[in-house]
Design an enzyme around this catalytic site. Structure first.
Site, PDB file in Angstrom:
ATOM      1  N   ASN A 210      13.409 -11.969  11.623  1.00  0.00           N
ATOM      2  CA  ASN A 210      14.117 -12.794  11.231  1.00  0.00           C
ATOM      3  C   ASN A 210      14.944 -12.242  10.641  1.00  0.00           C
ATOM      4  OD1 ASN A 210      13.745 -11.231   9.123  1.00  0.00           O
ATOM      5  ND2 ASN A 210      11.528 -11.838   8.920  1.00  0.00           N
ATOM      6  N   ALA A 275      10.167  -6.509   2.205  1.00  0.00           N
ATOM      7  CA  ALA A 275      10.569  -6.522   2.952  1.00  0.00           C
ATOM      8  C   ALA A 275      10.298  -8.065   3.559  1.00  0.00           C
ATOM      9  CB  ALA A 275       9.197  -5.734   3.801  1.00  0.00           C
ATOM     10  N   ASP A 279       5.427 -14.625   8.648  1.00  0.00           N
ATOM     11  CA  ASP A 279       4.044 -15.234   7.705  1.00  0.00           C
ATOM     12  C   ASP A 279       3.110 -15.203   9.002  1.00  0.00           C
ATOM     13  OD1 ASP A 279       5.156 -14.778   4.789  1.00  0.00           O
ATOM     14  OD2 ASP A 279       6.636 -16.807   5.710  1.00  0.00           O
ATOM     15  N   LYS A 341       0.268 -13.758  -7.165  1.00  0.00           N
ATOM     16  CA  LYS A 341       0.173 -13.216  -6.624  1.00  0.00           C
ATOM     17  C   LYS A 341       0.291 -12.170  -7.150  1.00  0.00           C
ATOM     18  CE  LYS A 341       3.264 -14.482  -2.618  1.00  0.00           C
ATOM     19  NZ  LYS A 341       4.120 -13.885  -1.243  1.00  0.00           N
TER      20      LYS A 341
HETATM   21  O1  C5P Z   1       5.381 -15.682  -0.457  1.00  0.00           O
HETATM   22  P1  C5P Z   1       6.482 -15.318   0.367  1.00  0.00           P
HETATM   23  O2  C5P Z   1       6.413 -15.048   1.370  1.00  0.00           O
HETATM   24  O3  C5P Z   1       7.606 -16.249  -0.166  1.00  0.00           O
HETATM   25  O4  C5P Z   1       6.766 -13.927  -0.557  1.00  0.00           O
HETATM   26  C1  C5P Z   1       7.101 -13.285  -0.380  1.00  0.00           C
HETATM   27  C2  C5P Z   1       7.457 -11.814  -0.727  1.00  0.00           C
HETATM   28  O5  C5P Z   1       5.449 -11.277  -0.573  1.00  0.00           O
HETATM   29  C3  C5P Z   1       8.039 -10.679  -0.837  1.00  0.00           C
HETATM   30  O6  C5P Z   1       8.144  -9.522  -1.521  1.00  0.00           O
HETATM   31  C4  C5P Z   1       7.012 -10.372   0.718  1.00  0.00           C
HETATM   32  O7  C5P Z   1       7.626  -8.800   1.065  1.00  0.00           O
HETATM   33  C5  C5P Z   1       5.947 -10.436   0.138  1.00  0.00           C
HETATM   34  N1  C5P Z   1       4.787 -10.804   1.473  1.00  0.00           N
HETATM   35  C6  C5P Z   1       3.773  -9.905   1.845  1.00  0.00           C
HETATM   36  N2  C5P Z   1       3.049 -10.483   3.312  1.00  0.00           N
HETATM   37  C7  C5P Z   1       3.919 -11.416   3.546  1.00  0.00           C
HETATM   38  C8  C5P Z   1       4.803 -11.609   3.368  1.00  0.00           C
HETATM   39  C9  C5P Z   1       5.077 -12.044   2.322  1.00  0.00           C
HETATM   40  O8  C5P Z   1       3.652  -8.943   0.731  1.00  0.00           O
HETATM   41  N3  C5P Z   1       2.614 -11.425   4.541  1.00  0.00           N
END
Ligand code: C5P
Length: 413
Positions: A210, A275, A279, A341
């Site tokens: 990204n 970060a 996903d 979360k």
């Molecule tokens: O659920 P979403 O991806 O929108 O959440 C964003 C937050 O979750 C950010 O703080 C990002 O660093 C963290 N995140 C994570 N691991 C993932 C996806 C997002 O720690 N696989």
């Protein structure tokens, strides 16, 4: 990343022979990333030309309280508000005396009274003048009011004498200004920050990623370090210089970031997850470069672990701060994420349509259970410092609540 990135420094120059060093100081401050505006007393303009300072600072030089043109461009109250710090170098005995008496009889002394920003003065004068009890009393009064003293150094003086009263050298001044910006609010606290994008490989040469630049996370790491924390930064691939005195752990994929963050989390007091973790990833990347085929290509993707949620679910989780990049329903989505979360805080920003990712500026809405704060559009370095201030306040409050609960439990047991 530079130590004074996006710091706005108002440099006051008063009339002494050492004023020539202010030209070099202006350059050094800009080299360290600061934005500099110069204000000169009339006497200072006898020693060095305002045009020199204008060229070096990249901004018009202000000299006169009653200059209509300069006031129209940026009035003195606006200048006083603009500054993150006011540095007077060199500061003459006369200027120090005026300052200690609260006089406002020229532009610079007026600004010093009108600003809420920290004030730093670098004296430069003959040793007898420096040692004179009148000067020493003035200095003591200013220090008692919270003014920071930079120097003076001791050595050969322009008047031919030897002794204290020399202006510090430009780089010494720049370093002293950097140090003065440091606090120990987070002394003894360990902070873990994740930053940047991750890369999820499809084959040896192709990956999903990204547009994250990592700038926000790097700025948060630096702001936490400036506040005295021991900082570890787990960083995806970015093209940013490592912040000074921060331990950087470089990773590429979400899986690697997960492993490094979870290994460090148990010994962490505050975790800031900035970060942009992918996903989804391909379950098993092809060992060889994939060949082009005629038909459409279907990629089967699996979910990556949610690092932030895992850290927040630890038995003894650190104070956990997440980020939320949202294109719609910013408030609702951020608050939902805070709950789902189990975070202590979430910083939400609007992305898309030219906002957010890989941009210099950003704006944040910060939420925690029972409160929120809006941080207006600003360079990410500035936002990061403001965010760290909010984190410090909430972290302290939570620590006090925890201590209280432990005490109540001890009494009950
Ligand atoms: O659920 P979403 O991806 O929108 O959440 C964003 C937050 O979750 C950010 O703080 C990002 O660093 C963290 N995140 C994570 N691991 C993932 C996806 C997002 O720690 N696989």
């Amino acid at each position: 990343m530079q130590s004074l990135s996006d710091k706005r420094i108002l440099l006051g120059i008063t009339g002494g022979i050492a004023a020539y060093k202010s030209a070099e100081l202006t350059r050094r401050l800009r080299d360290h990333g600061a934005e500099v505006r110069v204000v000169m007393t009339p006497a200072a303009t006898e020693f060095i030309a305002p045009l020199t300072l204008q060229a070096l600072s990249g901004n018009p030089v202000h000299t006169d309280l009653l200059d209509h043109e300069a006031e129209a461009a940026m009035g003195h109250i606006e200048l006083a508000r603009w500054a993150d710090a006011v540095v007077v170098a060199p500061a003459t005995a006369n200027f120090i005396a005026r300052l200690s008496n609260g006089l406002a009889d020229d532009l610079l002394s007026t600004l010093c009274l009108a600003t809420a920003a920290p004030l730093l003065i670098a004296p430069a004068m003959n040793r007898q003048m420096w040692q004179n009890p009148a000067t020493q009393e003035n200095i003591a009064r200013l220090q008692a009011r919270g003014v920071t003293l930079l120097g003076p150094a001791s050595g050969a003086q322009a008047c031919g004498e030897m002794g204290p009263g020399r202006l510090l050298e430009p780089e010494e001044l720049a370093q002293a200004i950097i140090s003065a910006g440091r606090t120990n609010q987070l002394a003894g606290v360990s902070v873990l920050v994740s930053a940047g994008p991750t890369r999820e490989f499809i084959d040896p040469v192709r990956y999903l990623s990204n547009r994250s630049s990592g700038r926000m996370g790097y700025a948060v790491a630096r702001a936490a370090e400036e506040a005295g924390a021991a900082v570890t930064l787990v960083s995806g691939p970015v093209s940013l210089a490592a912040p000074a005195r921060v331990k950087v752990v470089e990773v590429v994929s979400a899986g690697q970031m997960h492993d490094e963050v979870l290994a460090a989390a148990p010994a962490t007091d505050i975790f800031v997850s900035s970060a942009a973790v992918a996903d989804y990833r391909t379950g098993n990347a092809a060992g060889q470069k994939m060949k082009k085929k005629d038909a459409d290509l279907l990629l089967r993707l699996e979910k990556t672990p949610d690092i932030l949620a895992e850290v927040a679910a630890l038995d003894r989780p650190p104070f956990t701060v997440g980020f939320a990049a949202e294109t719609e329903n910013l408030h609702d989505n951020a608050k939902k994420k805070l709950k789902s979360k189990n975070l202590d805080m979430i910083a939400a920003n609007r992305v898309g349509n030219g906002l957010g990712f890989d941009r210099e500026e950003n704006a944040l809405e910060v939420f925690w259970t029972g409160g929120s704060e809006s941080l207006a559009t600003a360079p990410k370095e500035k936002l990061a410092r403001q965010l760290v201030e909010i984190i410090i306040a909430r972290y302290r409050e939570k620590s006090l609540e925890q201590q209280h609960r432990t005490r109540v439990k001890d009494v009950q047991d």
